[in-house]
Design a protein around this motif. Structure first.
Motif, PDB file in Angstrom:
ATOM      1  N   ARG A 195       0.841  -1.204   0.000  1.00  0.00           N
ATOM      2  CA  ARG A 195       0.000   0.000   0.000  1.00  0.00           C
ATOM      3  C   ARG A 195       0.877   1.256   0.000  1.00  0.00           C
ATOM      4  NH1 ARG A 195      -5.053  -1.832   0.857  1.00  0.00           N
ATOM      5  NH2 ARG A 195      -5.290  -3.827   1.950  1.00  0.00           N
ATOM      6  N   PRO A 196       0.326   2.395  -0.475  1.00  0.00           N
ATOM      7  CA  PRO A 196       1.102   3.645  -0.472  1.00  0.00           C
ATOM      8  C   PRO A 196       1.523   4.046   0.939  1.00  0.00           C
ATOM      9  CG  PRO A 196      -0.859   3.855  -1.846  1.00  0.00           C
ATOM     10  CD  PRO A 196      -1.012   2.567  -1.086  1.00  0.00           C
ATOM     11  N   PHE A 197       2.598   4.843   1.017  1.00  0.00           N
ATOM     12  CA  PHE A 197       3.100   5.309   2.307  1.00  0.00           C
ATOM     13  C   PHE A 197       3.812   6.629   2.088  1.00  0.00           C
ATOM     14  CE2 PHE A 197       6.203   2.506   0.328  1.00  0.00           C
ATOM     15  CZ  PHE A 197       7.356   3.281   0.342  1.00  0.00           C
ATOM     16  N   LEU A 198       4.186   7.283   3.183  1.00  0.00           N
ATOM     17  CA  LEU A 198       4.954   8.516   3.118  1.00  0.00           C
ATOM     18  C   LEU A 198       6.433   8.189   3.268  1.00  0.00           C
ATOM     19  CD1 LEU A 198       2.732  10.864   5.337  1.00  0.00           C
ATOM     20  CD2 LEU A 198       2.865  10.809   2.847  1.00  0.00           C
ATOM     21  N   PHE A 199       7.236   8.618   2.314  1.00  0.00           N
ATOM     22  CA  PHE A 199       8.661   8.306   2.370  1.00  0.00           C
ATOM     23  C   PHE A 199       9.322   8.911   3.605  1.00  0.00           C
ATOM     24  CE2 PHE A 199       8.076   7.354  -2.144  1.00  0.00           C
ATOM     25  CZ  PHE A 199       8.872   6.227  -2.281  1.00  0.00           C
ATOM     26  N   ASP A 200       8.832  10.065   4.054  1.00  0.00           N
ATOM     27  CA  ASP A 200       9.436  10.712   5.219  1.00  0.00           C
ATOM     28  C   ASP A 200       9.329   9.867   6.475  1.00  0.00           C
ATOM     29  OD1 ASP A 200      10.150  12.859   3.680  1.00  0.00           O
ATOM     30  OD2 ASP A 200       8.505  14.160   4.342  1.00  0.00           O
ATOM     31  N   ASP A 201       8.358   8.945   6.496  1.00  0.00           N
ATOM     32  CA  ASP A 201       8.146   8.110   7.677  1.00  0.00           C
ATOM     33  C   ASP A 201       8.899   6.780   7.607  1.00  0.00           C
ATOM     34  OD1 ASP A 201       6.440  10.065   8.596  1.00  0.00           O
ATOM     35  OD2 ASP A 201       4.637   9.092   7.814  1.00  0.00           O
ATOM     36  N   THR A 202       9.683   6.578   6.543  1.00  0.00           N
ATOM     37  CA  THR A 202      10.359   5.295   6.360  1.00  0.00           C
ATOM     38  C   THR A 202      11.815   5.517   5.949  1.00  0.00           C
ATOM     39  OG1 THR A 202       9.964   5.044   3.967  1.00  0.00           O
ATOM     40  CG2 THR A 202       8.161   4.427   5.433  1.00  0.00           C
ATOM     41  N   GLU A 203      12.527   4.398   5.785  1.00  0.00           N
ATOM     42  CA  GLU A 203      13.904   4.451   5.317  1.00  0.00           C
ATOM     43  C   GLU A 203      14.000   4.238   3.810  1.00  0.00           C
ATOM     44  OE1 GLU A 203      13.070   0.082   6.002  1.00  0.00           O
ATOM     45  OE2 GLU A 203      12.475   2.005   6.859  1.00  0.00           O
ATOM     46  N   PHE A 204      12.858   4.127   3.119  1.00  0.00           N
ATOM     47  CA  PHE A 204      12.875   3.753   1.713  1.00  0.00           C
ATOM     48  C   PHE A 204      13.343   4.887   0.805  1.00  0.00           C
ATOM     49  CE2 PHE A 204       9.488   0.808   3.308  1.00  0.00           C
ATOM     50  CZ  PHE A 204      10.241  -0.349   3.136  1.00  0.00           C
ATOM     51  N   ASP A 205      14.081   4.482  -0.241  1.00  0.00           N
ATOM     52  CA  ASP A 205      14.543   5.413  -1.266  1.00  0.00           C
ATOM     53  C   ASP A 205      13.617   5.418  -2.472  1.00  0.00           C
ATOM     54  OD1 ASP A 205      17.224   6.163  -0.095  1.00  0.00           O
ATOM     55  OD2 ASP A 205      17.472   3.995  -0.226  1.00  0.00           O
ATOM     56  N   ALA A 206      12.884   4.322  -2.678  1.00  0.00           N
ATOM     57  CA  ALA A 206      12.006   4.200  -3.838  1.00  0.00           C
ATOM     58  C   ALA A 206      11.007   3.088  -3.570  1.00  0.00           C
ATOM     59  CB  ALA A 206      12.805   3.911  -5.108  1.00  0.00           C
TER      60      ALA A 206
END
Length: 243
Positions: A73-84
């Protein structure tokens, strides 16, 4: 004994220390060179389409490490460590850019034994068979039937599965007819453990995208990944008419 507040605090601190340890081990392992990309992926697409192509990426770019974690599901990148993120669906995530990869083509498949001695199904045959459902797409069968000018009673009934990999295995085991993107079952089709029940493919309203935050535009590692995956996607989609 820790108080309830102390327990909550310790859990938060432990999670952050785990992140620090992971990043430290990663830096030590890379010897301070290259880069690591954390990529969120839809699981079956990553397993069936991305992973078979990753050895080429690793060979061409040995200094870049890709870490894959499933997210559906979609998420906010600012809340995670993900780059893409590799995602199937709308690419309108706030604060992001997207790279179109391909449209999704759905086909109805089952075990050959399920409909034997038939090779294909006629319109009158459909009520005899159980339809396997994707839990996140309750209208998928109805839309597919509509694309053939058909109406079938009970098109929203049947066992529900969250992942296409589960639905694929259920179809192989003869539990019913599944509606699955062709790109996820090419191996099963070539081995004929699954067969199309009709010669009809439906371009759904879903497309696959590589999505990344705007602040990562200058990341050299991410730019390398983006260009590589776009080339791979283009060479796959163009012969099949997937956009």
């Amino acid at each position: 004994m820790l108080t309830e507040a102390g327990l909550a605090y310790s859990r938060k601190v432990a999670a952050r220390l785990d992140d620090v340890e992971r990043d430290t081990v990663e830096l030590m392992g890379r010897g301070g060179t290259g880069g690591t990309l954390e990529v969120a992926v839809v699981p079956t697409f990553a397993t069936k389409w991305l992973l078979p192509r990753m050895p080429k990426f690793m060979s061409a770019h040995p200094d870049i490490t890709l870490n894959l974690t499933t997210r559906t599901r979609p998420f906010l990148f600012d809340d995670t460590e993900f780059d893409a993120a590799l995602y199937a669906g709308p690419a309108t995530w706030p604060g992001t850019r997207s790279q179109f990869l391909m449209r999704e083509s759905l086909i109805a498949v089952c075990s050959p034994d399920l409909i034997a001695p038939r090779k294909t199904l006629k319109t009158s045959d459909w009520p005899r068979y159980r339809l396997l459902q994707q839990s996140t797409r309750p209208y998928a069968w109805r839309d597919w039937f509509a694309s053939r000018g058909m109406q079938v009673d009970g098109d929203m009934s049947g066992p529900r599965f969250e992942l296409f990999s589960m639905q694929t295995e259920a179809a192989i085991q003869g539990m019913g007819i599944a509606l699955i993107p062709r790109l996820l079952i090419e191996d099963e089709l070539s081995r004929r453990v699954l067969i199309p029940v009709v010669q009809h493919e439906y371009l759904s309203d879903r497309s696959y995208f590589l999505i990344y935050p705007e602040q990562k535009l200058d990341s050299a590692s991410l730019t390398t990944l983006r260009k590589w995956i776009e080339r791979e996607a283009r060479s796959y989609r163009e012969p099949l008419g997937l956009g």
